[in-house]
Write a protein that holds these residues in place. Sequence first.
Motif, PDB file in Angstrom:
ATOM      1  N   LYS A 128       0.822  -1.197   0.000  1.00  0.00           N
ATOM      2  CA  LYS A 128       0.000   0.000   0.000  1.00  0.00           C
ATOM      3  C   LYS A 128       0.868   1.263   0.000  1.00  0.00           C
ATOM      4  O   LYS A 128       0.641   2.207  -0.762  1.00  0.00           O
ATOM      5  CB  LYS A 128      -0.913  -0.032   1.222  1.00  0.00           C
ATOM      6  N   GLN A 132       1.418   4.219  -2.973  1.00  0.00           N
ATOM      7  CA  GLN A 132       1.269   5.636  -2.701  1.00  0.00           C
ATOM      8  C   GLN A 132       2.504   6.418  -3.166  1.00  0.00           C
ATOM      9  O   GLN A 132       2.392   7.460  -3.808  1.00  0.00           O
ATOM     10  CB  GLN A 132       1.028   5.861  -1.210  1.00  0.00           C
ATOM     11  N   GLN A 133       3.726   5.864  -2.847  1.00  0.00           N
ATOM     12  CA  GLN A 133       4.959   6.537  -3.248  1.00  0.00           C
ATOM     13  C   GLN A 133       5.101   6.577  -4.771  1.00  0.00           C
ATOM     14  O   GLN A 133       5.583   7.561  -5.341  1.00  0.00           O
ATOM     15  CB  GLN A 133       6.160   5.824  -2.623  1.00  0.00           C
ATOM     16  N   ASP A 135       2.696   6.641  -6.986  1.00  0.00           N
ATOM     17  CA  ASP A 135       1.792   7.661  -7.506  1.00  0.00           C
ATOM     18  C   ASP A 135       2.380   9.054  -7.330  1.00  0.00           C
ATOM     19  O   ASP A 135       2.285   9.923  -8.223  1.00  0.00           O
ATOM     20  CB  ASP A 135       0.428   7.565  -6.797  1.00  0.00           C
ATOM     21  N   GLN A 136       3.024   9.278  -6.169  1.00  0.00           N
ATOM     22  CA  GLN A 136       3.640  10.583  -5.913  1.00  0.00           C
ATOM     23  C   GLN A 136       4.777  10.856  -6.903  1.00  0.00           C
ATOM     24  O   GLN A 136       4.918  11.953  -7.420  1.00  0.00           O
ATOM     25  CB  GLN A 136       4.159  10.639  -4.474  1.00  0.00           C
TER      26      GLN A 136
END
Length: 513
Positions: A128, A132-133, A135-136
Amino acid sequence: MDILTIVVIAPISIAIGIIAATTFLRKTLEKKSQQILKDAKTEAEVIKKEKILQAKEKFLQLKSEHEKYVSEKNGQIAAGENRLKQREGTLSQKLEELNRKQKENALIKENLNQQLDILSKKQQELDKIYKQQLDQLQNISGMSVDEAKLKLIENLKDEAQSDAQTYVKDIMEEARISASKEAKKIVVQSIQRTATEVAIENSVSVFPIENDEIKGRVIGREGRNIRALEAATGIEIIVDDTPEAIILSGFDPVRREVARLSLHKLVTDGRIHPARIEEVVAKVKKQIDQEILEIGKRTAIDLGIHGLHHELVRLVGKMKYRSSYGQNLLQHSKEVANLAATMASELGLNPKMAKRAALLHDIGKVPDNEPDLPHAVLGMKLAEKYKEKPEVCNAIGSHHEEVEMDNLISPIIQVCDAISGARPGARREVVEAYIKRLNDLEELALTYPGVVKTYAIQAGRELRVIVGSEKITDKEAEQISYDLSKKIQTEMTYPGQIKITVIRETRSVAFAK
Protein backbone atom coordinates in the motif's frame (compact mmCIF):
# COMPACT_ATOMS: atom_id res chain seq x y z
CA MET A 1 30.88 -177.07 26.32
CA ASP A 2 30.55 -178.03 22.76
CA ILE A 3 31.28 -175.85 19.78
CA LEU A 4 27.65 -175.23 18.94
CA THR A 5 27.01 -173.74 22.33
CA ILE A 6 30.02 -171.49 21.96
CA VAL A 7 28.88 -170.35 18.55
CA VAL A 8 25.45 -169.44 19.93
CA ILE A 9 26.68 -167.72 23.10
CA ALA A 10 29.44 -165.65 21.48
CA PRO A 11 27.21 -163.41 19.28
CA ILE A 12 24.83 -162.90 22.19
CA SER A 13 27.71 -161.77 24.41
CA ILE A 14 28.97 -159.41 21.76
CA ALA A 15 25.51 -157.88 21.31
CA ILE A 16 25.12 -157.45 25.04
CA GLY A 17 28.54 -155.68 25.20
CA ILE A 18 27.67 -153.36 22.41
CA ILE A 19 24.37 -152.46 24.06
CA ALA A 20 26.11 -151.82 27.36
CA ALA A 21 28.80 -149.68 25.74
CA THR A 22 26.21 -147.68 23.82
CA THR A 23 24.22 -147.06 27.00
CA PHE A 24 27.36 -145.89 28.80
CA LEU A 25 28.37 -143.54 26.03
CA ARG A 26 24.89 -142.04 25.83
CA LYS A 27 24.85 -141.33 29.55
CA THR A 28 28.31 -139.79 29.33
CA LEU A 29 27.30 -137.55 26.42
CA GLU A 30 24.13 -136.48 28.21
CA LYS A 31 26.18 -135.47 31.24
CA LYS A 32 28.61 -133.47 29.05
CA SER A 33 25.82 -131.76 27.14
CA GLN A 34 24.11 -130.82 30.38
CA GLN A 35 27.40 -129.39 31.66
CA ILE A 36 27.87 -127.39 28.43
CA LEU A 37 24.34 -126.03 28.64
CA LYS A 38 24.93 -125.07 32.25
CA ASP A 39 28.19 -123.27 31.38
CA ALA A 40 26.53 -121.52 28.45
CA LYS A 41 23.68 -120.31 30.66
CA THR A 42 26.18 -119.05 33.22
CA GLU A 43 28.19 -117.20 30.52
CA ALA A 44 24.99 -115.79 29.01
CA GLU A 45 23.99 -114.45 32.42
CA VAL A 46 27.39 -112.75 32.79
CA ILE A 47 27.18 -111.21 29.28
CA LYS A 48 23.63 -110.10 29.95
CA LYS A 49 24.69 -108.33 33.13
CA GLU A 50 27.61 -106.65 31.33
CA LYS A 51 25.38 -105.44 28.49
CA ILE A 52 22.85 -104.11 30.98
CA LEU A 53 25.62 -102.22 32.77
CA GLN A 54 26.92 -100.82 29.45
CA ALA A 55 23.40 -99.80 28.45
CA LYS A 56 22.94 -98.03 31.77
CA GLU A 57 26.25 -96.21 31.40
CA LYS A 58 25.35 -95.17 27.83
CA PHE A 59 21.95 -94.00 29.02
CA LEU A 60 23.53 -91.94 31.79
CA GLN A 61 26.00 -90.46 29.32
CA LEU A 62 23.28 -89.56 26.82
CA LYS A 63 21.17 -88.15 29.63
CA SER A 64 24.08 -85.99 30.80
CA GLU A 65 24.71 -84.71 27.24
CA HIS A 66 21.01 -84.03 26.76
CA GLU A 67 20.84 -82.12 30.03
CA LYS A 68 23.93 -80.12 29.00
CA TYR A 69 22.38 -79.37 25.60
CA VAL A 70 19.08 -78.36 27.21
CA SER A 71 20.99 -76.17 29.65
CA GLU A 72 22.87 -74.42 26.79
CA LYS A 73 19.66 -73.88 24.86
CA ASN A 74 17.97 -72.49 27.97
CA GLY A 75 20.93 -70.13 28.41
CA GLN A 76 20.67 -69.01 24.79
CA ILE A 77 16.92 -68.51 25.15
CA ALA A 78 17.46 -66.50 28.33
CA ALA A 79 20.11 -64.36 26.58
CA GLY A 80 17.73 -63.83 23.66
CA GLU A 81 15.00 -62.80 26.06
CA ASN A 82 17.37 -60.34 27.72
CA ARG A 83 18.28 -58.84 24.34
CA LEU A 84 14.60 -58.57 23.44
CA LYS A 85 13.90 -56.83 26.74
CA GLN A 86 16.76 -54.40 26.10
CA ARG A 87 15.47 -53.70 22.58
CA GLU A 88 11.97 -53.18 23.95
CA GLY A 89 13.37 -50.70 26.44
CA THR A 90 15.35 -48.89 23.69
CA LEU A 91 12.30 -48.80 21.43
CA SER A 92 10.18 -47.42 24.27
CA GLN A 93 12.73 -44.65 24.85
CA LYS A 94 12.86 -43.82 21.14
CA LEU A 95 9.05 -43.81 20.96
CA GLU A 96 8.85 -41.40 23.89
CA GLU A 97 11.51 -39.17 22.27
CA LEU A 98 9.61 -39.27 18.97
CA ASN A 99 6.38 -38.26 20.68
CA ARG A 100 8.20 -35.43 22.41
CA LYS A 101 9.68 -34.20 19.11
CA GLN A 102 6.27 -34.38 17.45
CA LYS A 103 4.84 -32.16 20.20
CA GLU A 104 7.75 -29.73 19.77
CA ASN A 105 7.25 -29.68 15.97
CA ALA A 106 3.55 -28.97 16.46
CA LEU A 107 4.42 -25.99 18.67
CA ILE A 108 7.01 -24.74 16.15
CA LYS A 109 4.51 -25.09 13.30
CA GLU A 110 1.95 -23.12 15.25
CA ASN A 111 4.50 -20.33 15.90
CA LEU A 112 5.44 -20.25 12.21
CA ASN A 113 1.82 -19.88 11.18
CA GLN A 114 1.44 -16.97 13.55
CA GLN A 115 4.59 -15.29 12.19
CA LEU A 116 3.40 -15.85 8.58
CA ASP A 117 0.13 -14.13 9.38
CA ILE A 118 2.05 -11.17 10.82
CA LEU A 119 4.36 -11.03 7.75
CA SER A 120 1.38 -11.19 5.39
CA LYS A 121 -0.20 -8.19 7.12
CA LYS A 122 3.07 -6.23 6.97
CA GLN A 123 3.47 -7.11 3.27
CA GLN A 124 0.04 -5.73 2.54
CA GLU A 125 0.95 -2.54 4.38
CA LEU A 126 4.23 -2.25 2.40
CA ASP A 127 2.41 -2.76 -0.92
CA LYS A 128 0.00 0.00 0.00
CA ILE A 129 2.86 2.38 0.93
CA TYR A 130 4.78 1.48 -2.27
CA LYS A 131 1.72 2.28 -4.42
CA GLN A 132 1.27 5.64 -2.70
CA GLN A 133 4.96 6.54 -3.25
CA LEU A 134 4.79 5.41 -6.90
CA ASP A 135 1.79 7.66 -7.51
CA GLN A 136 3.64 10.58 -5.91
CA LEU A 137 6.75 9.96 -8.12
CA GLN A 138 4.63 9.84 -11.28
CA ASN A 139 3.00 13.15 -10.34
CA ILE A 140 6.39 14.78 -9.63
CA SER A 141 8.32 13.40 -12.70
CA GLY A 142 5.50 13.59 -15.21
CA MET A 143 6.43 10.04 -16.55
CA SER A 144 4.66 6.73 -16.27
CA VAL A 145 6.29 3.68 -14.66
CA ASP A 146 6.97 1.99 -18.02
CA GLU A 147 8.58 5.12 -19.45
CA ALA A 148 10.82 5.44 -16.38
CA LYS A 149 11.86 1.80 -16.67
CA LEU A 150 12.82 2.18 -20.34
CA LYS A 151 14.84 5.30 -19.61
CA LEU A 152 16.64 3.64 -16.73
CA ILE A 153 17.38 0.50 -18.79
CA GLU A 154 18.88 2.58 -21.65
CA ASN A 155 21.14 4.49 -19.24
CA LEU A 156 22.25 1.29 -17.50
CA LYS A 157 22.81 -0.44 -20.84
CA ASP A 158 25.15 2.29 -22.14
CA GLU A 159 27.05 2.38 -18.85
CA ALA A 160 27.31 -1.45 -18.75
CA GLN A 161 28.64 -1.62 -22.35
CA SER A 162 31.34 0.91 -21.58
CA ASP A 163 32.34 -0.87 -18.37
CA ALA A 164 32.24 -4.27 -20.09
CA GLN A 165 34.55 -3.17 -22.90
CA THR A 166 37.08 -1.83 -20.41
CA TYR A 167 36.74 -4.97 -18.28
CA VAL A 168 37.16 -7.32 -21.25
CA LYS A 169 40.27 -5.46 -22.39
CA ASP A 170 41.79 -5.74 -18.89
CA ILE A 171 40.85 -9.41 -18.63
CA MET A 172 42.34 -10.21 -22.04
CA GLU A 173 45.60 -8.52 -21.15
CA GLU A 174 45.75 -10.21 -17.75
CA ALA A 175 44.89 -13.60 -19.28
CA ARG A 176 47.66 -13.19 -21.85
CA ILE A 177 50.21 -12.48 -19.13
CA SER A 178 48.95 -15.13 -16.70
CA ALA A 179 48.68 -17.78 -19.45
CA SER A 180 52.34 -17.33 -20.33
CA LYS A 181 53.32 -17.51 -16.64
CA GLU A 182 51.08 -20.54 -16.02
CA ALA A 183 52.43 -22.39 -19.06
CA LYS A 184 56.01 -21.80 -17.94
CA LYS A 185 55.08 -22.84 -14.41
CA ILE A 186 53.49 -26.12 -15.61
CA VAL A 187 56.49 -26.97 -17.80
CA VAL A 188 58.99 -26.21 -15.02
CA GLN A 189 56.99 -28.16 -12.42
CA SER A 190 56.68 -31.12 -14.78
CA ILE A 191 60.43 -31.15 -15.45
CA GLN A 192 61.25 -30.84 -11.74
CA ARG A 193 58.84 -33.64 -10.75
CA THR A 194 60.14 -35.95 -13.50
CA ALA A 195 63.88 -35.78 -13.02
CA THR A 196 65.64 -38.84 -14.47
CA GLU A 197 69.22 -39.73 -15.10
CA VAL A 198 70.61 -39.26 -18.60
CA ALA A 199 72.43 -42.35 -19.82
CA ILE A 200 74.12 -42.59 -23.23
CA GLU A 201 74.65 -46.14 -24.47
CA ASN A 202 77.77 -46.92 -26.47
CA SER A 203 78.48 -49.64 -28.99
CA VAL A 204 80.90 -51.73 -26.89
CA SER A 205 80.29 -54.23 -24.06
CA VAL A 206 82.99 -55.70 -21.83
CA PHE A 207 82.73 -59.38 -20.84
CA PRO A 208 84.79 -60.06 -17.69
CA ILE A 209 86.64 -63.38 -17.34
CA GLU A 210 88.39 -65.00 -14.39
CA ASN A 211 91.71 -65.63 -16.13
CA ASP A 212 93.31 -65.25 -19.54
CA GLU A 213 93.26 -69.03 -20.19
CA ILE A 214 89.59 -68.69 -21.14
CA LYS A 215 90.59 -66.48 -24.09
CA GLY A 216 92.30 -69.42 -25.78
CA ARG A 217 89.22 -71.61 -25.36
CA VAL A 218 87.00 -68.85 -26.76
CA ILE A 219 89.26 -68.47 -29.81
CA GLY A 220 89.44 -72.24 -30.37
CA ARG A 221 91.68 -74.20 -32.70
CA GLU A 222 92.71 -71.96 -35.61
CA GLY A 223 90.04 -69.48 -34.48
CA ARG A 224 87.06 -71.67 -35.34
CA ASN A 225 85.16 -70.93 -32.10
CA ILE A 226 85.42 -67.15 -32.35
CA ARG A 227 84.46 -67.26 -36.05
CA ALA A 228 81.40 -69.39 -35.25
CA LEU A 229 80.40 -67.00 -32.44
CA GLU A 230 80.77 -63.93 -34.67
CA ALA A 231 78.79 -65.60 -37.48
CA ALA A 232 75.98 -66.66 -35.12
CA THR A 233 75.62 -63.33 -33.29
CA GLY A 234 76.82 -60.71 -35.79
CA ILE A 235 79.01 -59.14 -33.10
CA GLU A 236 82.75 -58.61 -33.38
CA ILE A 237 84.59 -60.47 -30.60
CA ILE A 238 87.84 -58.66 -29.74
CA VAL A 239 90.31 -60.81 -27.77
CA ASP A 240 93.41 -58.71 -27.17
CA ASP A 241 95.89 -57.96 -24.38
CA THR A 242 93.22 -56.40 -22.16
CA PRO A 243 93.58 -58.35 -18.86
CA GLU A 244 90.62 -60.51 -17.78
CA ALA A 245 88.25 -59.05 -20.36
CA ILE A 246 86.81 -59.78 -23.81
CA ILE A 247 85.40 -56.88 -25.84
CA LEU A 248 82.07 -57.26 -27.66
CA SER A 249 81.70 -54.62 -30.38
CA GLY A 250 78.50 -53.95 -32.35
CA PHE A 251 76.01 -51.16 -32.96
CA ASP A 252 72.92 -53.31 -32.21
CA PRO A 253 72.29 -53.59 -28.42
CA VAL A 254 70.17 -56.74 -28.87
CA ARG A 255 72.96 -58.56 -30.67
CA ARG A 256 75.49 -57.44 -28.06
CA GLU A 257 73.25 -58.74 -25.26
CA VAL A 258 72.77 -62.07 -27.09
CA ALA A 259 76.53 -62.36 -27.55
CA ARG A 260 77.25 -61.48 -23.91
CA LEU A 261 74.75 -63.98 -22.47
CA SER A 262 75.84 -66.70 -24.93
CA LEU A 263 79.48 -66.18 -24.01
CA HIS A 264 78.59 -66.30 -20.31
CA LYS A 265 76.76 -69.63 -20.73
CA LEU A 266 79.55 -71.12 -22.84
CA VAL A 267 82.28 -70.11 -20.38
CA THR A 268 80.23 -71.33 -17.39
CA ASP A 269 79.43 -74.64 -19.07
CA GLY A 270 82.97 -75.17 -20.36
CA ARG A 271 81.90 -76.82 -23.64
CA ILE A 272 82.92 -74.41 -26.41
CA HIS A 273 82.75 -75.66 -29.99
CA PRO A 274 80.90 -74.46 -33.13
CA ALA A 275 77.87 -76.77 -32.76
CA ARG A 276 77.46 -75.89 -29.08
CA ILE A 277 77.86 -72.17 -29.88
CA GLU A 278 75.00 -72.24 -32.40
CA GLU A 279 72.78 -74.14 -29.96
CA VAL A 280 73.45 -71.71 -27.09
CA VAL A 281 72.95 -68.62 -29.30
CA ALA A 282 69.56 -69.96 -30.49
CA LYS A 283 68.46 -70.55 -26.87
CA VAL A 284 69.66 -67.11 -25.76
CA LYS A 285 67.73 -65.43 -28.59
CA LYS A 286 64.54 -67.10 -27.34
CA GLN A 287 65.43 -66.02 -23.79
CA ILE A 288 65.91 -62.40 -24.95
CA ASP A 289 62.52 -62.49 -26.70
CA GLN A 290 60.89 -63.61 -23.42
CA GLU A 291 62.81 -60.97 -21.48
CA ILE A 292 61.62 -58.27 -23.91
CA LEU A 293 58.01 -59.30 -23.19
CA GLU A 294 58.62 -59.23 -19.42
CA ILE A 295 60.22 -55.75 -19.66
CA GLY A 296 57.16 -54.50 -21.56
CA LYS A 297 54.78 -55.92 -18.95
CA ARG A 298 56.82 -54.51 -16.05
CA THR A 299 57.00 -51.06 -17.69
CA ALA A 300 53.23 -50.98 -18.23
CA ILE A 301 52.62 -52.04 -14.60
CA ASP A 302 55.09 -49.44 -13.24
CA LEU A 303 53.34 -46.66 -15.17
CA GLY A 304 49.85 -47.93 -14.25
CA ILE A 305 48.86 -48.59 -17.87
CA HIS A 306 46.46 -51.52 -18.33
CA GLY A 307 44.84 -53.30 -21.24
CA LEU A 308 47.71 -52.96 -23.74
CA HIS A 309 47.65 -55.45 -26.60
CA HIS A 310 50.21 -58.27 -26.32
CA GLU A 311 52.08 -57.04 -29.42
CA LEU A 312 52.24 -53.46 -28.11
CA VAL A 313 53.65 -54.77 -24.81
CA ARG A 314 56.36 -56.62 -26.78
CA LEU A 315 57.24 -53.48 -28.76
CA VAL A 316 57.50 -51.48 -25.51
CA GLY A 317 59.91 -54.08 -24.11
CA LYS A 318 61.91 -53.97 -27.35
CA MET A 319 62.53 -50.26 -26.75
CA LYS A 320 65.08 -51.16 -24.07
CA TYR A 321 67.44 -52.35 -26.78
CA ARG A 322 66.97 -49.36 -29.08
CA SER A 323 68.26 -45.81 -28.88
CA SER A 324 67.17 -42.49 -30.34
CA TYR A 325 70.15 -40.24 -31.06
CA GLY A 326 72.06 -42.10 -28.36
CA GLN A 327 69.22 -41.80 -25.80
CA ASN A 328 67.72 -45.09 -24.58
CA LEU A 329 64.29 -45.29 -26.20
CA LEU A 330 62.51 -47.01 -23.29
CA GLN A 331 63.91 -44.55 -20.76
CA HIS A 332 62.92 -41.67 -23.06
CA SER A 333 59.36 -43.00 -23.45
CA LYS A 334 58.94 -43.50 -19.68
CA GLU A 335 60.21 -39.98 -19.04
CA VAL A 336 57.81 -38.54 -21.65
CA ALA A 337 54.95 -40.55 -20.05
CA ASN A 338 55.62 -39.12 -16.59
CA LEU A 339 55.97 -35.58 -17.97
CA ALA A 340 52.73 -35.92 -19.97
CA ALA A 341 50.80 -37.26 -16.97
CA THR A 342 51.98 -34.33 -14.83
CA MET A 343 51.07 -31.75 -17.48
CA ALA A 344 47.68 -33.34 -18.16
CA SER A 345 46.86 -33.29 -14.43
CA GLU A 346 47.84 -29.62 -14.16
CA LEU A 347 45.63 -28.78 -17.16
CA GLY A 348 42.64 -30.81 -15.94
CA LEU A 349 42.93 -33.47 -18.69
CA ASN A 350 43.01 -37.26 -18.45
CA PRO A 351 46.51 -38.17 -17.11
CA LYS A 352 46.10 -41.90 -17.81
CA MET A 353 45.35 -41.34 -21.49
CA ALA A 354 48.27 -38.89 -21.76
CA LYS A 355 50.61 -41.40 -20.11
CA ARG A 356 49.42 -44.17 -22.44
CA ALA A 357 49.95 -42.07 -25.59
CA ALA A 358 53.36 -40.92 -24.36
CA LEU A 359 54.59 -44.46 -23.70
CA LEU A 360 53.56 -45.55 -27.20
CA HIS A 361 54.61 -42.41 -29.09
CA ASP A 362 57.87 -43.93 -30.41
CA ILE A 363 56.80 -47.55 -31.07
CA GLY A 364 57.20 -46.82 -34.77
CA LYS A 365 60.97 -46.97 -34.21
CA VAL A 366 60.98 -50.64 -33.10
CA PRO A 367 58.81 -52.71 -35.47
CA ASP A 368 60.04 -56.08 -36.73
CA ASN A 369 59.88 -54.87 -40.33
CA GLU A 370 60.54 -51.22 -41.14
CA PRO A 371 58.50 -49.90 -44.08
CA ASP A 372 59.32 -46.55 -45.68
CA LEU A 373 57.11 -44.49 -43.36
CA PRO A 374 57.93 -41.85 -40.73
CA HIS A 375 58.10 -43.50 -37.34
CA ALA A 376 55.23 -41.34 -36.00
CA VAL A 377 52.87 -42.41 -38.80
CA LEU A 378 53.96 -46.05 -38.50
CA GLY A 379 53.38 -45.92 -34.72
CA MET A 380 49.90 -44.46 -35.28
CA LYS A 381 49.03 -47.27 -37.72
CA LEU A 382 50.25 -49.88 -35.22
CA ALA A 383 48.14 -48.30 -32.46
CA GLU A 384 45.08 -48.27 -34.73
CA LYS A 385 45.73 -51.91 -35.66
CA TYR A 386 45.70 -52.95 -32.00
CA LYS A 387 42.50 -51.01 -31.16
CA GLU A 388 43.89 -48.04 -29.22
CA LYS A 389 41.61 -45.01 -28.73
CA PRO A 390 41.51 -42.35 -31.49
CA GLU A 391 42.98 -39.71 -29.12
CA VAL A 392 45.99 -41.96 -28.40
CA CYS A 393 46.49 -42.76 -32.10
CA ASN A 394 46.34 -39.08 -33.08
CA ALA A 395 48.82 -38.11 -30.34
CA ILE A 396 51.29 -40.75 -31.62
CA GLY A 397 50.94 -39.74 -35.27
CA SER A 398 51.06 -35.98 -34.72
CA HIS A 399 53.99 -35.62 -32.30
CA HIS A 400 56.22 -34.66 -35.28
CA GLU A 401 53.33 -32.92 -37.10
CA GLU A 402 53.02 -35.51 -39.91
CA VAL A 403 49.32 -35.73 -38.91
CA GLU A 404 47.03 -32.86 -37.89
CA MET A 405 46.26 -32.68 -34.16
CA ASP A 406 42.60 -33.12 -33.22
CA ASN A 407 42.66 -33.25 -29.38
CA LEU A 408 44.39 -31.59 -26.42
CA ILE A 409 46.51 -34.65 -25.55
CA SER A 410 48.47 -34.43 -28.85
CA PRO A 411 50.27 -31.10 -28.20
CA ILE A 412 51.15 -32.29 -24.68
CA ILE A 413 52.90 -35.37 -26.13
CA GLN A 414 54.73 -33.22 -28.67
CA VAL A 415 55.93 -30.79 -25.98
CA CYS A 416 57.00 -33.56 -23.56
CA ASP A 417 58.90 -35.37 -26.34
CA ALA A 418 60.77 -32.15 -27.09
CA ILE A 419 61.49 -31.55 -23.39
CA SER A 420 62.88 -35.07 -22.89
CA GLY A 421 65.11 -34.89 -25.97
CA ALA A 422 66.23 -31.29 -25.60
CA ARG A 423 67.98 -31.63 -22.22
CA PRO A 424 71.78 -31.20 -22.40
CA GLY A 425 73.49 -34.54 -22.96
CA ALA A 426 70.27 -36.45 -23.63
CA ARG A 427 70.98 -37.12 -27.30
CA ARG A 428 73.87 -37.31 -29.73
CA GLU A 429 73.20 -36.74 -33.41
CA VAL A 430 76.49 -38.38 -34.47
CA VAL A 431 75.65 -41.73 -32.83
CA GLU A 432 72.23 -41.82 -34.49
CA ALA A 433 73.70 -41.08 -37.91
CA TYR A 434 76.35 -43.78 -37.37
CA ILE A 435 73.76 -46.43 -36.41
CA LYS A 436 71.54 -45.46 -39.35
CA ARG A 437 74.50 -45.86 -41.73
CA LEU A 438 75.22 -49.37 -40.40
CA ASN A 439 71.54 -50.34 -40.66
CA ASP A 440 71.44 -49.11 -44.26
CA LEU A 441 74.60 -51.09 -44.98
CA GLU A 442 73.03 -54.34 -43.70
CA GLU A 443 69.72 -53.68 -45.47
CA LEU A 444 71.56 -53.06 -48.75
CA ALA A 445 73.20 -56.49 -48.62
CA LEU A 446 69.90 -58.21 -47.76
CA THR A 447 68.43 -57.13 -51.11
CA TYR A 448 70.51 -59.76 -52.95
CA PRO A 449 68.84 -63.18 -53.50
CA GLY A 450 70.28 -66.05 -51.48
CA VAL A 451 71.56 -63.80 -48.64
CA VAL A 452 70.58 -65.24 -45.24
CA LYS A 453 72.21 -62.86 -42.72
CA THR A 454 74.22 -59.64 -42.83
CA TYR A 455 76.36 -58.16 -40.06
CA ALA A 456 78.16 -54.79 -40.06
CA ILE A 457 81.18 -55.11 -37.74
CA GLN A 458 84.35 -53.22 -36.86
CA ALA A 459 82.43 -49.94 -36.62
CA GLY A 460 81.17 -50.36 -40.17
CA ARG A 461 84.56 -51.05 -41.73
CA GLU A 462 83.62 -54.65 -42.54
CA LEU A 463 80.37 -56.18 -43.83
CA ARG A 464 79.93 -59.92 -43.41
CA VAL A 465 77.33 -61.52 -45.66
CA ILE A 466 76.21 -65.12 -44.98
CA VAL A 467 74.61 -66.84 -47.97
CA GLY A 468 72.78 -70.17 -48.24
CA SER A 469 75.02 -72.85 -49.72
CA GLU A 470 72.07 -74.58 -51.42
CA LYS A 471 71.06 -71.36 -53.22
CA ILE A 472 74.41 -69.73 -54.07
CA THR A 473 77.50 -71.28 -55.68
CA ASP A 474 81.08 -70.23 -54.97
CA LYS A 475 81.17 -68.31 -58.25
CA GLU A 476 77.95 -66.49 -57.40
CA ALA A 477 79.33 -65.67 -53.92
CA GLU A 478 82.33 -63.95 -55.52
CA GLN A 479 80.00 -62.05 -57.84
CA ILE A 480 77.85 -60.90 -54.87
CA SER A 481 80.89 -59.52 -53.04
CA TYR A 482 81.98 -57.60 -56.17
CA ASP A 483 78.51 -56.26 -57.00
CA LEU A 484 77.89 -55.29 -53.40
CA SER A 485 81.15 -53.34 -53.17
CA LYS A 486 80.26 -51.37 -56.30
CA LYS A 487 76.73 -50.70 -55.06
CA ILE A 488 78.01 -49.43 -51.69
CA GLN A 489 80.46 -47.11 -53.47
CA THR A 490 77.72 -45.55 -55.58
CA GLU A 491 74.84 -45.39 -53.06
CA MET A 492 76.44 -44.70 -49.67
CA THR A 493 78.66 -42.11 -48.04
CA TYR A 494 81.22 -43.45 -45.54
CA PRO A 495 84.72 -42.71 -44.25
CA GLY A 496 87.66 -44.92 -45.24
CA GLN A 497 86.92 -48.25 -46.89
CA ILE A 498 84.54 -51.14 -46.25
CA LYS A 499 85.60 -54.79 -46.52
CA ILE A 500 82.86 -57.11 -47.86
CA THR A 501 83.22 -60.75 -46.74
CA VAL A 502 80.79 -63.29 -48.24
CA ILE A 503 80.62 -66.55 -46.23
CA ARG A 504 79.30 -69.74 -47.82
CA GLU A 505 79.40 -72.93 -45.75
CA THR A 506 78.49 -76.46 -46.76
CA ARG A 507 77.37 -78.76 -43.94
CA SER A 508 76.59 -82.45 -44.09
CA VAL A 509 74.54 -83.75 -41.15
CA ALA A 510 73.57 -87.35 -40.42
CA PHE A 511 72.30 -89.15 -37.31
CA ALA A 512 73.43 -92.56 -36.05
CA LYS A 513 70.50 -94.39 -34.51
